[in-house]
Design a protein around this motif. Structure first.
Motif, PDB file in Angstrom:
ATOM      1  N   ILE A  21      39.838   0.864 -15.971  1.00  0.00           N
ATOM      2  CA  ILE A  21      38.864   1.167 -17.024  1.00  0.00           C
ATOM      3  C   ILE A  21      38.510   2.651 -16.990  1.00  0.00           C
ATOM      4  CG2 ILE A  21      36.502   0.747 -17.811  1.00  0.00           C
ATOM      5  CD1 ILE A  21      36.826  -2.130 -16.712  1.00  0.00           C
ATOM      6  N   SER A  22      38.309   3.187 -15.791  1.00  0.00           N
ATOM      7  CA  SER A  22      37.980   4.613 -15.657  1.00  0.00           C
ATOM      8  C   SER A  22      39.119   5.497 -16.144  1.00  0.00           C
ATOM      9  CB  SER A  22      37.671   4.941 -14.188  1.00  0.00           C
ATOM     10  OG  SER A  22      36.545   4.230 -13.730  1.00  0.00           O
ATOM     11  N   GLN A  23      40.341   4.984 -16.058  1.00  0.00           N
ATOM     12  CA  GLN A  23      41.506   5.746 -16.517  1.00  0.00           C
ATOM     13  C   GLN A  23      41.754   5.571 -18.008  1.00  0.00           C
ATOM     14  OE1 GLN A  23      44.329   3.945 -13.720  1.00  0.00           O
ATOM     15  NE2 GLN A  23      44.554   5.919 -12.682  1.00  0.00           N
ATOM     16  N   GLY A  24      40.874   4.852 -18.687  1.00  0.00           N
ATOM     17  CA  GLY A  24      41.059   4.628 -20.115  1.00  0.00           C
ATOM     18  C   GLY A  24      42.109   3.582 -20.423  1.00  0.00           C
ATOM     19  N   LYS A  25      42.251   2.597 -19.527  1.00  0.00           N
ATOM     20  CA  LYS A  25      43.254   1.539 -19.712  1.00  0.00           C
ATOM     21  C   LYS A  25      42.574   0.164 -19.688  1.00  0.00           C
ATOM     22  CE  LYS A  25      46.567   4.337 -17.083  1.00  0.00           C
ATOM     23  NZ  LYS A  25      47.408   4.389 -15.839  1.00  0.00           N
ATOM     24  N   ALA A  48      31.641 -14.533 -11.474  1.00  0.00           N
ATOM     25  CA  ALA A  48      30.584 -13.748 -12.126  1.00  0.00           C
ATOM     26  C   ALA A  48      30.925 -12.259 -12.129  1.00  0.00           C
ATOM     27  CB  ALA A  48      29.257 -13.990 -11.406  1.00  0.00           C
ATOM     28  N   ARG A  49      31.424 -11.770 -11.013  1.00  0.00           N
ATOM     29  CA  ARG A  49      31.778 -10.348 -10.949  1.00  0.00           C
ATOM     30  C   ARG A  49      32.930 -10.037 -11.900  1.00  0.00           C
ATOM     31  NH1 ARG A  49      31.525  -8.932  -4.455  1.00  0.00           N
ATOM     32  NH2 ARG A  49      29.527  -9.942  -4.024  1.00  0.00           N
ATOM     33  N   TYR A  50      33.873 -10.961 -11.986  1.00  0.00           N
ATOM     34  CA  TYR A  50      34.990 -10.752 -12.912  1.00  0.00           C
ATOM     35  C   TYR A  50      34.493 -10.706 -14.354  1.00  0.00           C
ATOM     36  CZ  TYR A  50      39.046 -10.952  -9.776  1.00  0.00           C
ATOM     37  OH  TYR A  50      39.997 -10.661  -8.830  1.00  0.00           O
ATOM     38  N   HIS A  51      33.540 -11.575 -14.697  1.00  0.00           N
ATOM     39  CA  HIS A  51      32.970 -11.537 -16.043  1.00  0.00           C
ATOM     40  C   HIS A  51      32.338 -10.164 -16.317  1.00  0.00           C
ATOM     41  CE1 HIS A  51      33.621 -15.525 -17.569  1.00  0.00           C
ATOM     42  NE2 HIS A  51      33.052 -16.102 -16.532  1.00  0.00           N
ATOM     43  N   ALA A  52      31.624  -9.644 -15.333  1.00  0.00           N
ATOM     44  CA  ALA A  52      30.960  -8.351 -15.516  1.00  0.00           C
ATOM     45  C   ALA A  52      31.973  -7.230 -15.747  1.00  0.00           C
ATOM     46  CB  ALA A  52      30.084  -8.034 -14.302  1.00  0.00           C
ATOM     47  N   VAL A  53      33.067  -7.246 -14.992  1.00  0.00           N
ATOM     48  CA  VAL A  53      34.083  -6.198 -15.162  1.00  0.00           C
ATOM     49  C   VAL A  53      34.812  -6.385 -16.489  1.00  0.00           C
ATOM     50  CG1 VAL A  53      36.119  -5.108 -14.156  1.00  0.00           C
ATOM     51  CG2 VAL A  53      34.332  -5.999 -12.660  1.00  0.00           C
ATOM     52  N   ARG A  54      35.057  -7.622 -16.873  1.00  0.00           N
ATOM     53  CA  ARG A  54      35.651  -7.859 -18.195  1.00  0.00           C
ATOM     54  C   ARG A  54      34.746  -7.302 -19.292  1.00  0.00           C
ATOM     55  NH1 ARG A  54      36.936 -13.164 -16.267  1.00  0.00           N
ATOM     56  NH2 ARG A  54      39.166 -13.387 -15.851  1.00  0.00           N
ATOM     57  N   GLY A  55      33.441  -7.490 -19.112  1.00  0.00           N
ATOM     58  CA  GLY A  55      32.510  -6.924 -20.077  1.00  0.00           C
ATOM     59  C   GLY A  55      32.662  -5.423 -20.188  1.00  0.00           C
ATOM     60  N   ASP A  56      32.814  -4.752 -19.056  1.00  0.00           N
ATOM     61  CA  ASP A  56      33.012  -3.294 -19.077  1.00  0.00           C
ATOM     62  C   ASP A  56      34.301  -2.929 -19.809  1.00  0.00           C
ATOM     63  OD1 ASP A  56      30.687  -2.983 -17.626  1.00  0.00           O
ATOM     64  OD2 ASP A  56      31.703  -2.777 -15.690  1.00  0.00           O
ATOM     65  N   ALA A  57      35.348  -3.746 -19.586  1.00  0.00           N
ATOM     66  CA  ALA A  57      36.625  -3.466 -20.248  1.00  0.00           C
ATOM     67  C   ALA A  57      36.506  -3.632 -21.767  1.00  0.00           C
ATOM     68  CB  ALA A  57      37.710  -4.395 -19.695  1.00  0.00           C
TER      69      ALA A  57
END
Length: 240
Positions: A137-141, A159-168
C-alpha cells in the motif's frame, strides 16, 4: 510321574524355541536398542542446532541494539545458510524487514517478508503477509496488497486483515469498500488500533454525501371549478 514328564516336556519345548528363535530375539533387541540410541542422538543433534541458531539470532539482535547493522546482517546470513529450517531464521527475516522499513528500503523489506509468508510457523506467516500488504500500500500498489491478503485464510488475524484491506481500498479511492472493511474490524482490535480505526470510520462517515431526499410526490392542484355568479335579473319591462 506323568506330571514330572509333562514339566520336562515343557522345558524341552522352551529350550527348543529359544534355540530356534534366540538369534532373532537378540537381533530384535539389538535393533530396538539401536533405534533408541539413534533417536536420542537425533534429539541431541536438534537441540544443539537449536541452541546454535538461537545464539546467532541473539547476536543479530544485540548487534542491532548497538547500531551495527552490518554485523547483524552477517549473523542473519549465517542463520539463512546453516539453519534455514529453524524458526530463528524466519524471526531474523522479520527483524530485517523492520530495519529496512525504518530505512525506507521498502523493496528489501518486501523481499524479506515474502520469504516468510509460507513459514512453518503459520501465525508468523500470517503476520508477514499482513506487513507485506502494508508495504505494498505504501508503494502505491493497493491491488497487489488485496491479492496478498486474499491468498490465505487469516484465522485469528481476521480483524487485522479487514483493517488493512480497508487501507487498501481507501488507497484505491473506494471509500465505500474501505468503510465496510473498517466496520468489519471494529470492536475486535486492541485499544490503540481500535482508536485509530474509529477515527478512520468517523472521517469516512463525515465525508460521505448525505442520503438523497426522497422525491416529493407530484401533486397536481385540482382545477377550481368556476363558481356560478349571481343570476342576472331580467331586464325590467318599462311600464307603459
Amino acid at each position: 510321574m506323568s506330571d514330572y514328564l509333562s514339566e520336562k516336556e515343557q522345558w524341552e519345548l522352551i529350550r527348543a524355541w529359544v534355540r530356534d528363535n534366540g538369534p532373532w530375539v537378540i537381533a530384535g533387541v539389538a535393533v530396538a536398542v539401536g533405534l533408541i540410541g539413534a533417536w536420542r542422538w537425533w534429539q541431541a543433534h536438534l537441540d544443539a542446532r537449536g541452541i546454535q541458531a538461537d545464539t546467532l539470532y541473539t547476536q543479530m539482535i544485540t548487534a542491532l541494539e548497538h547500531g551495527d547493522r552490518s554485523e547483524a546482517f552477517v549473523r542473519l546470513g549465517e542463520l539463512e545458510r546453516n539453519y534455514a529450517s529453524s524458526p530463528y531464521a524466519d524471526q531474523g527475516k522479520m527483524v530485517a524487514a523492520r530495519v529496512f522499513v525504518e530505512e525506507n528500503e521498502l523493496d528489501k523489506a518486501a523481499h524479506e517478508l515474502a520469504t516468510v509468508m509460507d513459514s512453518k510457523d503459520h501465525a508468523l506467516g500470517l503476520v508477514a503477509r499482513m506487513r507485506l500488504a502494508r508495504i505494498q500500500i505504501s508503494q502505491g500498489k493497493p491491488d497487489q496488497a488485496l491479492g496478498t491478503l486474499s491468498a490465505t485464510e487469516p484465522g485469528a488475524f481476521a480483524a487485522r486483515y479487514h483493517a488493512v484491506r480497508g487501507d487498501a481500498y481507501y488507497a484505491k479511492g473506494d471509500k465505500g469498500a474501505a468503510l465496510k472493511e473498517y466496520r468489519s474490524a471494529q470492536g475486535t482490535l486492541d485499544r490503540g488500533a481500535s482508536a485509530l480505526l474509529d477515527l478512520k470510520i468517523a472521517d469516512l462517515v463525515a465525508d460521505a454525501p448525505p442520503p438523497a431526499a426522497p422525491a416529493a410526490a407530484s401533486r397536481t392542484a385540482p382545477t377550481a371549478a368556476a363558481a356560478p355568479g349571481p343570476a342576472t335579473p331580467p331586464a325590467a319591462t318599462p311600464a307603459k
